[in-house]
Design an enzyme around this catalytic site. Structure first.
Site, PDB file in Angstrom:
ATOM      1  N   GLU A   1      -2.220  -9.319   8.968  1.00 58.56           N
ATOM      2  CA  GLU A   1      -2.292 -10.103   7.737  1.00 58.56           C
ATOM      3  C   GLU A   1      -0.885 -10.435   7.280  1.00 58.56           C
ATOM      4  O   GLU A   1       0.050  -9.722   7.599  1.00 58.56           O
ATOM      5  CB  GLU A   1      -2.983  -9.294   6.630  1.00 58.56           C
ATOM      6  CG  GLU A   1      -4.407  -8.923   6.955  1.00 58.56           C
ATOM      7  CD  GLU A   1      -4.976  -7.895   5.977  1.00 58.56           C
ATOM      8  OE1 GLU A   1      -4.386  -7.677   4.907  1.00 58.56           O
ATOM      9  OE2 GLU A   1      -6.007  -7.299   6.321  1.00 58.56           O
TER      10      GLU A   1
ATOM     11  N   LYS B   1       2.124 -10.410   4.748  1.00 57.95           N
ATOM     12  CA  LYS B   1       2.516  -9.489   3.684  1.00 57.95           C
ATOM     13  C   LYS B   1       3.004 -10.323   2.510  1.00 57.95           C
ATOM     14  O   LYS B   1       4.074 -10.902   2.545  1.00 57.95           O
ATOM     15  CB  LYS B   1       3.615  -8.551   4.183  1.00 57.95           C
ATOM     16  CG  LYS B   1       3.946  -7.484   3.184  1.00 57.95           C
ATOM     17  CD  LYS B   1       4.753  -6.377   3.831  1.00 57.95           C
ATOM     18  CE  LYS B   1       5.013  -5.249   2.862  1.00 57.95           C
ATOM     19  NZ  LYS B   1       5.743  -5.638   1.666  1.00 57.95           N
TER      20      LYS B   1
ATOM     21  N   ASP C   1       4.527 -11.325  -0.856  1.00 60.06           N
ATOM     22  CA  ASP C   1       5.622 -10.734  -1.623  1.00 60.06           C
ATOM     23  C   ASP C   1       5.371 -10.913  -3.109  1.00 60.06           C
ATOM     24  O   ASP C   1       5.871 -11.831  -3.744  1.00 60.06           O
ATOM     25  CB  ASP C   1       6.941 -11.404  -1.218  1.00 60.06           C
ATOM     26  CG  ASP C   1       8.136 -10.569  -1.632  1.00 60.06           C
ATOM     27  OD1 ASP C   1       7.936  -9.414  -2.070  1.00 60.06           O
ATOM     28  OD2 ASP C   1       9.258 -11.066  -1.534  1.00 60.06           O
TER      29      ASP C   1
ATOM     30  N   TYR D   1      -6.965  -7.317  -0.557  1.00 67.73           N
ATOM     31  CA  TYR D   1      -6.969  -6.910   0.842  1.00 67.73           C
ATOM     32  C   TYR D   1      -7.519  -5.513   1.129  1.00 67.73           C
ATOM     33  O   TYR D   1      -7.572  -5.104   2.270  1.00 67.73           O
ATOM     34  CB  TYR D   1      -5.552  -7.022   1.426  1.00 67.73           C
ATOM     35  CG  TYR D   1      -4.512  -6.257   0.621  1.00 67.73           C
ATOM     36  CD1 TYR D   1      -4.440  -4.875   0.697  1.00 67.73           C
ATOM     37  CD2 TYR D   1      -3.641  -6.916  -0.226  1.00 67.73           C
ATOM     38  CE1 TYR D   1      -3.526  -4.171  -0.056  1.00 67.73           C
ATOM     39  CE2 TYR D   1      -2.714  -6.217  -0.977  1.00 67.73           C
ATOM     40  CZ  TYR D   1      -2.664  -4.845  -0.882  1.00 67.73           C
ATOM     41  OH  TYR D   1      -1.762  -4.152  -1.631  1.00 67.73           O
TER      42      TYR D   1
ATOM     43  N   LYS E   1       8.616  -6.064   8.558  1.00 71.89           N
ATOM     44  CA  LYS E   1       9.348  -6.870   7.577  1.00 71.89           C
ATOM     45  C   LYS E   1      10.261  -7.839   8.294  1.00 71.89           C
ATOM     46  O   LYS E   1      10.906  -7.474   9.286  1.00 71.89           O
ATOM     47  CB  LYS E   1      10.186  -5.953   6.691  1.00 71.89           C
ATOM     48  CG  LYS E   1       9.331  -5.062   5.816  1.00 71.89           C
ATOM     49  CD  LYS E   1       9.505  -5.431   4.350  1.00 71.89           C
ATOM     50  CE  LYS E   1       8.748  -4.512   3.440  1.00 71.89           C
ATOM     51  NZ  LYS E   1       9.623  -3.672   2.633  1.00 71.89           N
TER      52      LYS E   1
ATOM     53  N   CYS F   1      36.991  18.713   0.962  1.00 71.71           N
ATOM     54  CA  CYS F   1      36.030  18.223  -0.014  1.00 71.71           C
ATOM     55  C   CYS F   1      36.766  17.526  -1.164  1.00 71.71           C
ATOM     56  O   CYS F   1      37.691  18.088  -1.732  1.00 71.71           O
ATOM     57  CB  CYS F   1      35.210  19.392  -0.552  1.00 71.71           C
ATOM     58  SG  CYS F   1      34.140  18.925  -1.899  1.00 71.71           S
TER      59      CYS F   1
ATOM     60  N   CYS G   1      36.156  20.124  -4.289  1.00 74.42           N
ATOM     61  CA  CYS G   1      36.577  21.521  -4.355  1.00 74.42           C
ATOM     62  C   CYS G   1      37.669  21.825  -3.337  1.00 74.42           C
ATOM     63  O   CYS G   1      38.154  22.951  -3.257  1.00 74.42           O
ATOM     64  CB  CYS G   1      35.399  22.465  -4.155  1.00 74.42           C
ATOM     65  SG  CYS G   1      34.813  22.517  -2.466  1.00 74.42           S
TER      66      CYS G   1
ATOM     67  N   CYS H   1      30.388  19.810   2.834  1.00 75.50           N
ATOM     68  CA  CYS H   1      31.132  20.855   2.151  1.00 75.50           C
ATOM     69  C   CYS H   1      30.168  22.027   2.096  1.00 75.50           C
ATOM     70  O   CYS H   1      29.066  21.905   1.556  1.00 75.50           O
ATOM     71  CB  CYS H   1      31.483  20.408   0.741  1.00 75.50           C
ATOM     72  SG  CYS H   1      32.081  21.768  -0.257  1.00 75.50           S
TER      73      CYS H   1
ATOM     74  N   CYS I   1      30.763  24.962  -4.591  1.00 75.43           N
ATOM     75  CA  CYS I   1      31.373  23.642  -4.794  1.00 75.43           C
ATOM     76  C   CYS I   1      30.799  23.021  -6.073  1.00 75.43           C
ATOM     77  O   CYS I   1      29.589  22.836  -6.185  1.00 75.43           O
ATOM     78  CB  CYS I   1      31.066  22.735  -3.608  1.00 75.43           C
ATOM     79  SG  CYS I   1      31.590  21.036  -3.884  1.00 75.43           S
TER      80      CYS I   1
HETATM   81  P1  AMP Z   1       6.346  -2.180   0.260  1.00 73.30           P
HETATM   82  O1  AMP Z   1       6.161  -2.494  -1.198  1.00 73.30           O
HETATM   83  O2  AMP Z   1       7.427  -2.977   0.899  1.00 73.30           O
HETATM   84  O3  AMP Z   1       6.419  -0.707   0.522  1.00 73.30           O
HETATM   85  O4  AMP Z   1       5.026  -2.658   1.007  1.00 73.30           O
HETATM   86  C1  AMP Z   1       3.771  -2.191   0.616  1.00 73.30           C
HETATM   87  C2  AMP Z   1       3.105  -3.196  -0.276  1.00 73.30           C
HETATM   88  O5  AMP Z   1       2.848  -4.405   0.392  1.00 73.30           O
HETATM   89  C3  AMP Z   1       1.751  -2.760  -0.712  1.00 73.30           C
HETATM   90  O6  AMP Z   1       1.794  -1.832  -1.760  1.00 73.30           O
HETATM   91  C4  AMP Z   1       1.124  -4.080  -1.129  1.00 73.30           C
HETATM   92  O7  AMP Z   1       1.375  -4.279  -2.494  1.00 73.30           O
HETATM   93  C5  AMP Z   1       1.906  -5.126  -0.364  1.00 73.30           C
HETATM   94  N1  AMP Z   1       1.094  -6.013   0.474  1.00 73.30           N
HETATM   95  C6  AMP Z   1       1.240  -7.345   0.527  1.00 73.30           C
HETATM   96  N2  AMP Z   1       0.369  -7.898   1.377  1.00 73.30           N
HETATM   97  C7  AMP Z   1      -0.380  -6.913   1.897  1.00 73.30           C
HETATM   98  C8  AMP Z   1      -1.459  -6.864   2.835  1.00 73.30           C
HETATM   99  N3  AMP Z   1      -1.949  -7.953   3.436  1.00 73.30           N
HETATM  100  N4  AMP Z   1      -1.977  -5.651   3.130  1.00 73.30           N
HETATM  101  C9  AMP Z   1      -1.471  -4.535   2.541  1.00 73.30           C
HETATM  102  N5  AMP Z   1      -0.455  -4.521   1.647  1.00 73.30           N
HETATM  103  C10 AMP Z   1       0.097  -5.699   1.316  1.00 73.30           C
HETATM  104 ZN    ZN Z   2      33.049  20.908  -2.181  1.00 74.85          ZN
END
Ligand code: AMP
Ligand code: ZN
Length: 655
Positions: free
Chosen positions: A109, A111, A113, A218, A304, A398, A401, A416, A421
């Site tokens: 799927e 992702k 943003d 999702y 990513k 350090c 210290c 250290c 310390c």
């Molecule tokens: P991250 O915030 O980078 O740790 O990625 C995880 C987040 O991606 C999840 O908590 C979701 O909010 C988001 N997300 C976006 N699209 C999807 C998808 N198709 N499936 C699962 N998570 C998704």
């Molecule tokens: Zn130290």
């Protein structure tokens, strides 16, 4: 047709059209027709307020001004996803899945943003909506979510369900918003995600309605009514929730990768921002089998897109001592814009990293930022290296210290190891008082540093021995602020013990692991006495964490600290929901041995755990019970010698 019927028909048509428009992306009427019906409905409702229906589309648009957002405790932990940034990383994950599951089928799927949301429907009605927060506690943003036009107030079926999804601002709406802000002399939002997050935290709900947020759903949180991820998505569509259409099946790495390549190419032309691709095991039964680590599901991963890059120059390097004694280098750089923010510092991680990358002062470097972490140096632009570039000096002592720094063979960190310390102690105490640890409000970095410099505290227990006179010696402290801090300190004695465990700063023990340990053992003393084995039976706790915990509590210094904290009346008990309280084997350590005939080993283990037991591998004095199947050998013998209670398989089944 009487009025009531007409209103009912209008409401039903309008809801159906909205569903076709938003969810199916297949409008069956013209906008004009929709607007006409809507106007008619508004007229009838204003003349007959008693006939207004709860599911009327007009009911979502009445706006309110909120006074703030309440915390929202999720009934399940809303997991985040593990990240990878390369094909190799992804392929490692895929191989791990294949080891556990013979022929996995994946669903890929996009992702999205945006901002993670969870929606709570009861009998088909939207009753709550919350942000993810830290996965366990989020913010209640129900009123705002009700103003997102594609979120149904009423599902097509009268079911109770918790769904997870993402709220986002389409690129067009984002541009329009920033244009408007510019005209009004307001600062622009850096990106659609920030704009979406800012919008959902608006106190004036009319702002949310106007900005044009949208959603994709999702996942079902909690137990799912379906067997596969694909069916879940189809079901969402039937319920009226918007799902993203760009999804793709894959049977292996090559197929996954080709979807990623395609998504990378299409990224720019999509009407919303994506930051990667999420790959999930399609079968929910297989997902269950794979389970979770402390932080993430093992059955899904986020690939990513490669991070943003920028070029800049290294001006100087600082070395700082952390609470575990690790000394880390940070580069100060010429300020540069990276991923829409200005940055001037980047981590250089450690000495090996510096020598491997051959970073020098005055070098021009490429820095990158991945996710929310601080920027790092990716590489040096050797072709641009000035002749007077200066190799970095690795400190021998350090910075705090002055004791000799050690570079252990098996680790890259420079340390250290002076237990006294001041930098380490100070960082440790700052951590101890921090929010996710003991949460002593008012005891931040500045105050700890002063207390430390004035010799008023040397360790955690000293915090609880502070008197008003002591605090009055600090900058900006008067009667009132001193009393307030003392109150906060006193209050923290009663914290549930996971906060203390996390606060101790045991290696590898984050706040999640601390909670799991607290939940499992119930009490700090029990954790301190547990063997590595007894700790690592907890499904989500690995060997590394177990070893670190056991090592920590075996040190004389830790034991002394524990008894001092106890003298100071700190609570050592877990005060949240214990796992399986009252099971007849609650708190018992049980070993399974021999062949079982009617249950698989895993089933037996699960049954024992459901009864509250901790199942371990080998028999010791701490074992409370042995369940012996057929042909039990040495373990049975040992248990008999130690006088441990022994059950047969049928004893277990009888319960
Ligand atoms: P991250 O915030 O980078 O740790 O990625 C995880 C987040 O991606 C999840 O908590 C979701 O909010 C988001 N997300 C976006 N699209 C999807 C998808 N198709 N499936 C699962 N998570 C998704
Ligand atoms: Zn130290």
């Amino acid at each position: 047709m009487n009025l009531q019927e007409e209103i009912k028909n209008l409401v039903e048509s309008l809801n159906q059209w909205a569903y076709e428009y938003y969810t199916l992306d297949k409008p069956s009427v013209l906008d004009f027709e929709y607007d006409q019906a809507y106007t008619r409905l508004v007229k009838l409702e204003s003349e007959n307020p008693s006939l207004i229906r709860e599911d009327s589309p007009t009911q979502r648009t009445g706006d309110v001004i909120l006074s703030g957002f309440e915390k929202f405790q999720h009934p399940f932990n809303l997991y985040s996803l593990a990240d990878v940034f390369s094909r190799e990383g992804l392929s490692e994950w895929e191989s791990r899945v294949c080891k556990a599951i013979p022929n996995p089928e994946y669903i890929c799927e996009l992702k999205i943003d945006g901002l993670s949301l969870s929606l709570y429907y009861e009998n088909g009605q939207l009753v709550n909506a919350a942000t993810r927060g830290d996965g366990s506690i989020g913010e209640n943003i129900t009123e705002n979510v009700k103003r997102i036009s594609d979120v149904p107030q009423t599902l097509k079926e009268k079911i109770s369900i918790v769904v997870r999804g993402e709220a986002y601002l389409p690129k067009k709406a984002f541009d329009k918003l920033n244009d408007e802000r510019e005209l009004q002399g307001l600062s622009a939002f850096a990106n659609p995600r920030n704009a979406a997050a800012g919008t959902l935290r608006q106190l004036d709900t009319s702002v949310v309605r106007k900005r044009g947020l949208a959603t994709f759903f999702y996942q079902v949180a909690g137990s799912s009514p379906k067997d596969t991820q694909e069916e879940v998505l189809e079901y969402f569509e039937e319920l009226g929730l918007v799902v993203n259409k760009e999804r793709h099946f894959a049977k292996n790495m090559d197929e996954i990768w080709s979807f990623i390549e395609q998504a990378t190419k299409r990224r720019e032309s999509l009407p919303y921002d994506i930051d990667g691709v999420v790959i999930k095991v399609n079968s929910l039964a297989e997902q269950d089998e794979l389970g979770f680590t402390v932080k993430y599901p093992r059955w899904a991963i986020a690939y990513k897109f490669p991070p943003d890059l920028a070029e800049t120059e290294i001006l100087s390097v600082e070395w700082t001592v952390g609470r575990t004694g690790v000394v880390t280098p940070t580069a100060n750089m010429k300020p540069v814009t990276l991923a829409q923010t200005t940055v001037s510092r980047a981590t250089l991680h450690n000495v090996d990293y510096i020598s491997e990358k051959d970073v020098r002062l005055k070098d021009r470097v490429i820095i990158y930022k991945a996710g929310d972490i601080i920027p790092a140096v990716e590489r040096v632009l050797f072709e641009k290296r000035p002749i007077d570039s200066v190799p970095l000096e690795v400190p021998l002592n350090c910075p705090e210290c002055n004791s000799d720094l050690i570079h252990f063979e098996d680790e890259v960190a420079l340390r250290c190891i002076n237990p006294l310390c001041p930098a380490q102690l100070r960082e440790r105490l700052i951590h101890f008082a921090s929010r996710d640890a003991m949460n002593i409000v008012g005891l931040g970095e500045k105050v700890v540093t002063q207390l430390f410099e004035k010799n008023l505290i040397k360790d955690e227990a000293d915090i609880y021995r502070l008197r008003k006179e002591d605090l009055l010696l600090l900058d900006k402290f008067g009667e009132k602020s001193a009393e307030k801090l003392l109150f906060a300190i006193d209050n923290s004695r009663g914290n549930s013990v996971e906060k203390l465990i996390f606060g101790l700063g045991i290696r590898h023990v984050g706040s999640k692991a601390a909670k799991i340990l607290a939940q499992h053992f119930g009490n700090l003393k029990k954790i301190a006495e547990a063997s590595i084995e007894e700790i690592s039976v907890i499904p989500t706790i690995g060997e590394t964490v177990a070893t670190a915990v056991s090592n920590y509590f075996n040190q004389a210094g830790s034991q002394k600290l524990m008894s001092e904290l106890q003298e100071e009346m700190l609570n050592f008990d877990f005060l949240g929901d214990p796992v399986q309280t009252g099971g007849i084997l609650a708190g018992k350590i049980v070993v399974l041995t021999g062949k079982l005939t009617s249950l698989s080993r895993n089933q037996a283990k699960e049954k024992l755990e459901n009864l509250g037991a901790t199942v371990t591998e080998s028999v010791s004095k701490k074992t409370n019970l042995l369940v012996a199947g057929e042909d039990a050998g040495s373990k049975l013998k040992k248990a008999q010698e130690l006088g441990i209670e022994i059950w047969s398989e049928s004893d277990l089944k009888a319960i």
